[in-house]
Motif scaffolding. Structure first.
Motif, PDB file in Angstrom:
ATOM      1  N   HIS A   1     -28.445  23.612  29.215  1.00 60.21           N
ATOM      2  CA  HIS A   1     -28.518  24.663  28.302  1.00 60.21           C
ATOM      3  C   HIS A   1     -27.921  24.513  27.058  1.00 60.21           C
ATOM      4  O   HIS A   1     -28.576  25.038  26.185  1.00 60.21           O
TER       5      HIS A   1
ATOM      6  N   CYS B   1     -35.560  22.125  31.377  1.00 62.48           N
ATOM      7  CA  CYS B   1     -35.056  23.463  31.340  1.00 62.48           C
ATOM      8  C   CYS B   1     -34.770  24.034  29.826  1.00 62.48           C
ATOM      9  O   CYS B   1     -35.436  23.476  28.919  1.00 62.48           O
TER      10      CYS B   1
ATOM     11  N   PHE C   1     -37.944  24.364  35.417  1.00 61.49           N
ATOM     12  CA  PHE C   1     -36.801  24.434  36.392  1.00 61.49           C
ATOM     13  C   PHE C   1     -37.111  23.238  37.815  1.00 61.49           C
ATOM     14  O   PHE C   1     -36.510  22.417  38.197  1.00 61.49           O
TER      15      PHE C   1
ATOM     16  N   CYS D   1     -28.323  25.599  36.030  1.00 65.14           N
ATOM     17  CA  CYS D   1     -29.859  25.402  36.608  1.00 65.14           C
ATOM     18  C   CYS D   1     -29.942  23.884  36.758  1.00 65.14           C
ATOM     19  O   CYS D   1     -31.077  23.306  37.124  1.00 65.14           O
TER      20      CYS D   1
ATOM     21  N   GLY E   1     -37.775  34.036  32.096  1.00 61.52           N
ATOM     22  CA  GLY E   1     -37.293  33.578  33.320  1.00 61.52           C
ATOM     23  C   GLY E   1     -37.722  32.037  33.993  1.00 61.52           C
ATOM     24  O   GLY E   1     -38.355  31.463  33.295  1.00 61.52           O
TER      25      GLY E   1
ATOM     26  N   GLY F   1     -37.569  30.431  28.066  1.00 63.31           N
ATOM     27  CA  GLY F   1     -37.155  29.794  29.234  1.00 63.31           C
ATOM     28  C   GLY F   1     -38.294  29.138  30.144  1.00 63.31           C
ATOM     29  O   GLY F   1     -39.069  28.609  29.371  1.00 63.31           O
ATOM     30  N   CYS F   2     -38.073  28.965  31.360  1.00 61.47           N
ATOM     31  CA  CYS F   2     -38.945  28.063  32.163  1.00 61.47           C
ATOM     32  C   CYS F   2     -40.626  29.029  32.176  1.00 61.47           C
ATOM     33  O   CYS F   2     -41.375  28.236  32.306  1.00 61.47           O
TER      34      CYS F   2
ATOM     35  N   CYS G   1     -33.135  30.737  27.328  1.00 59.14           N
ATOM     36  CA  CYS G   1     -32.831  32.093  28.027  1.00 59.14           C
ATOM     37  C   CYS G   1     -31.982  32.975  27.011  1.00 59.14           C
ATOM     38  O   CYS G   1     -31.935  34.152  27.270  1.00 59.14           O
TER      39      CYS G   1
ATOM     40  N   MET H   1     -35.183  33.439  39.368  1.00 54.28           N
ATOM     41  CA  MET H   1     -34.185  33.286  40.829  1.00 54.28           C
ATOM     42  C   MET H   1     -32.591  33.105  40.361  1.00 54.28           C
ATOM     43  O   MET H   1     -31.844  33.201  41.138  1.00 54.28           O
ATOM     44  N   SER H   2     -32.317  33.260  38.983  1.00 57.30           N
ATOM     45  CA  SER H   2     -30.868  32.986  38.785  1.00 57.30           C
ATOM     46  C   SER H   2     -29.982  34.402  38.430  1.00 57.30           C
ATOM     47  O   SER H   2     -30.699  35.494  37.926  1.00 57.30           O
TER      48      SER H   2
ATOM     49  N   LYS I   1     -28.482  34.810  35.985  1.00 58.37           N
ATOM     50  CA  LYS I   1     -28.720  35.217  34.605  1.00 58.37           C
ATOM     51  C   LYS I   1     -29.898  36.007  34.406  1.00 58.37           C
ATOM     52  O   LYS I   1     -29.724  36.874  33.664  1.00 58.37           O
TER      53      LYS I   1
END
Ligand code: BF8
Ligand code: SF4
Length: 649
Positions: free
Chosen positions: A262, A297, A315, A336, A447, A477-478, A520, A556-557, A559
């Motif tokens: 990140h 990522c 991811f 991640c 996300g 993000g992803c 993100c 999934m996270s 965050k």
């Protein structure tokens, strides 16, 4: 009887991943796809959020036969406490990332880190101005130092509300004040969350969830926002540029280095050093045609947005990148990063290198990144990767011939320029397009990927259908990388899929219908765009009035939990493709949906099917339009100069 493993095409939706999962099976390499199969059904108590392991009289779980834990905590308390801890962890992750950047920024301002500089002075002036810092007639480093100190105090302030909150529209701020969710120092919010969820402290689920919203605001309008701002100052505010995405960006005849994680500080240096003639010569001497840097990522998003470095994947492709057999080195920083990477790498020649002392993995080589000699540090890593080229086994190399072109780099400033030109950058044309109905509204799709959803499938189905219905899409993000892999981050996508109104706007302005806004932490850019829409006028006074919705289709996270909460607390409805672990408490579920909507004007909706999500989103956008009194039929006339002038405020 052993279950048949799932077919790759049931688990992922892009050709590169399908091909590489097949290769991983052939090479007998375990990946998240095989491990998900052997995990089978998830724990019911964990899924419902009713497992409490906060003290050592437990772990306790709530069932119809045991509705209370040993201490008497009920499902509401346990579920809300677990939820708040997730938000605190997510906030901590974004904010600690922000802190590392701020500390570096301060050293740069003090002249202590010569390899870094203030790349974007305009961004420095703009951001310093946003915080009321005097810029007239002052040295750049002097302004930077004052701003760095202000940012540091955002982490450490004890009783003062965050200054960053002032970037939100006044009416949104007054909602926060009314409901007492204005956060103080970021660090304090995380510490207080941990205190309040300790055994025997805060038991009222409503109070705990209010703290979740408050803490999340310290993320979205605090730590994450600061991370984004400092990155823009130090590395440049993103502007639209071209690149490409998917595993096919790896080069068969070059040394491949992937950066993953990140933080942009090291990857920026690698992206600069990769063009150093010394490195190119070094690679040639090793028999390679060059050095190819690619990202995974959010590190990928950071250097894509500013330097156009290609994206190897999102991811769930991190292990697959190694399975191609063509990666000499994977440099990882924080978040991640799967702990499995060294195990996967052991089957090939890839060296996994961890670079920060807060993130180590057994089996990875740890080479601490030397900030004082950042460029040299980057060059050393690149040379080490080149040295590993000779260990590549050509028999094991299989790079899928799959990659798609993309356009990324849509910071709020870039959008403003695109809409209004350099002479008068402005959100006016976008507001006009929304008011006239050519654009129905704006949706942020953000996300992760999640093994529980066929990779990218929800994200892409939703995106395609929404642009058909004249919705402008902002991505990070992803989720942004999913669109990139589907070839949808291009201006041509407007012609292929967009509805007539959106197409007209895209053609007039010359922009794609899906705008990639970054990593993100850059989700705050989406809220910033919404704040600009409010400031421009005609679409309400608070963020909750703008026809805008947030969606995390395959998240999934932790965050993502924090992000969802700060969107909702900012007044933006959020659709979740994956449910929270809260189904064990009806009260908590209700508070996060109806309760939040009543307080902030935005709530959570869990919708597992992308087409159902589309219907809900359209309903929410149309409700907002109705409330603004702009839900009349789209008028087909483009504004002429006279109309435009009359709208200027
Ligand atoms: O911060 S989208 S999988 S890479 S958490 Fe992670 Fe999720 Fe990707 Fe970026 Ni965000
Ligand atoms: Fe059980 Fe209460 Fe301890 Fe949780 S805090 S583990 S519910 S006794």
């Amino acid at each position: 009887m052993a279950r048949e493993p799932k077919k790759p095409e049931e688990m992922v939706s892009d050709a590169a991943s399908i091909e590489t999962i097949i290769k991983s099976r052939h090479d007998c390499v375990d990946t998240c796809f095989s491990r998900a199969d052997s995990q089978s059904v998830c724990c019911k108590f964990g899924t419902q959020g009713v497992c409490c392991r906060i003290c050592h009289m437990g772990p306790c779980k709530i069932t119809p036969r045991s509705p209370l834990g040993v201490c008497g905590a009920d499902a509401d308390t346990i579920v809300a406490r677990n939820f708040l801890r997730e938000v605190a962890a997510g906030t901590a992750a974004h904010s600690d990332h922000g802190r590392h950047l701020v500390l570096r920024f301060k050293k740069v301002a003090e002249g202590k880190e010569p390899d870094y500089k203030i790349t974007d002075e305009k961004a420095l002036y703009r951001i310093a101005g946003d915080y009321g810092i005097e810029t007239e007639g002052r040295e750049v480093n002097d302004i930077a130092l004052e701003l760095a100190e202000l940012f540091i105090s955002e982490f450490s302030s004890q009783e003062e509300d965050l200054k960053t909150l002032n970037l939100a529209p006044e009416q949104t701020r007054s909602v926060w004040k009314k409901h007492k969710v204005e956060p103080q120092g970021i660090d304090r919010m995380v510490v207080e969350s941990m205190h309040r969820t300790h055994m025997g402290v805060d038991h009222d689920y409503r109070n705990l969830l209010d703290m979740a919203f408050k803490t999340s605001l310290a993320d979205g309008w605090g730590g994450a926002r600061i991370a984004s701002q400092v990155s823009d100052i130090m590395f440049g505010t993103p502007e639209p540029l071209r690149s490409s995405a998917n595993l096919g960006v790896l080069e068969e005849k070059q040394v491949n280095i992937i950066v993953h994680g990140h933080e942009p500080a090291l990857s920026e240096m690698l992206a600069a050093a990769v063009h150093d003639p010394e490195i190119i010569k070094y690679a040639e001497r090793a028999g390679a045609e060059g050095v190819n840097l690619a990202g995974l990522c959010c590190t990928a998003n950071e250097i894509l947005m500013r330097r156009g470095v290609p994206v190897a994947g999102n991811f769930l492709q991190q292990e697959l990148a190694i399975v191609t057999g063509a990666v000499e080195m994977m440099v990882v920083d924080v978040q991640c990063v799967m702990p499995s990477l060294p195990n996967v790498a052991a089957n090939y020649h890839t060296e996994v290198v961890s670079t920060t002392d807060i993130a180590k993995t057994i089996g990875a080589t740890h080479l601490e990144f030397d900030e004082k000699h950042a460029y040299d540090s980057a060059k050393k890593l690149l040379k080490r990767a080149v040295d590993n080229f000779k260990n590549r086994d050509p028999e094991k190399v299989q790079i899928p011939k799959v990659k798609k072109p993309l356009v990324a780099g849509f910071s709020v400033e870039a959008i403003k320029h695109m809409l209004g030109g350099t002479f008068r950058p402005s959100f006016r044309p976008l507001n006009d397009a929304i008011i006239s109905g050519r654009i129905t509204g704006v949706v942020g799709i953000v996300g992760c990927n999640n093994i529980k959803t066929r990779t990218d499938s929800y994200i892409n189905a939703l995106t395609k259908e929404l642009i058909k219905r004249n919705v402008l899409i902002l991505k990070t993000g992803c989720a942004a990388q999913a669109s990139a892999k589907a070839g949808m981050l291009t201006p041509e996508t407007a012609h292929e899929y967009a509805g007539a109104g959106l197409l007209e706007v895209c053609e007039t302005v010359g922009m794609p219908p899906i705008l990639h806004m970054g990593s993100c932490v850059d989700n705050c850019r989406i809220l910033d765009a919404a704040a600009h829409i409010v400031a421009e006028g005609g679409l309400g006074e608070a963020l909750s009035q703008v026809p805008a919705v947030g969606v995390a289709p395959e998240w999934m996270s932790e965050k993502a939990v924090a992000i969802g909460c700060y969107f909702v607390a900012s007044g933006v409805d959020v659709i979740l493709g994956q449910p929270f672990h809260t189904s064990g408490s009806e009260n908590v579920m209700k508070y996060l949906s109806e309760g939040a909507a009543e307080k902030f004007g935005g709530g959570f909706y869990e919708i597992a099917d992308p087409m159902e999500a589309v219907e809900k989103i359209m309903e929410l956008l149309n409700n907002a339009r109705e409330a603004l009194g702009i839900n009349k039929k789209a008028e087909r006339k483009l504004l002429d100069m006279k109309d435009r002038r009359s709208l200027d405020v």
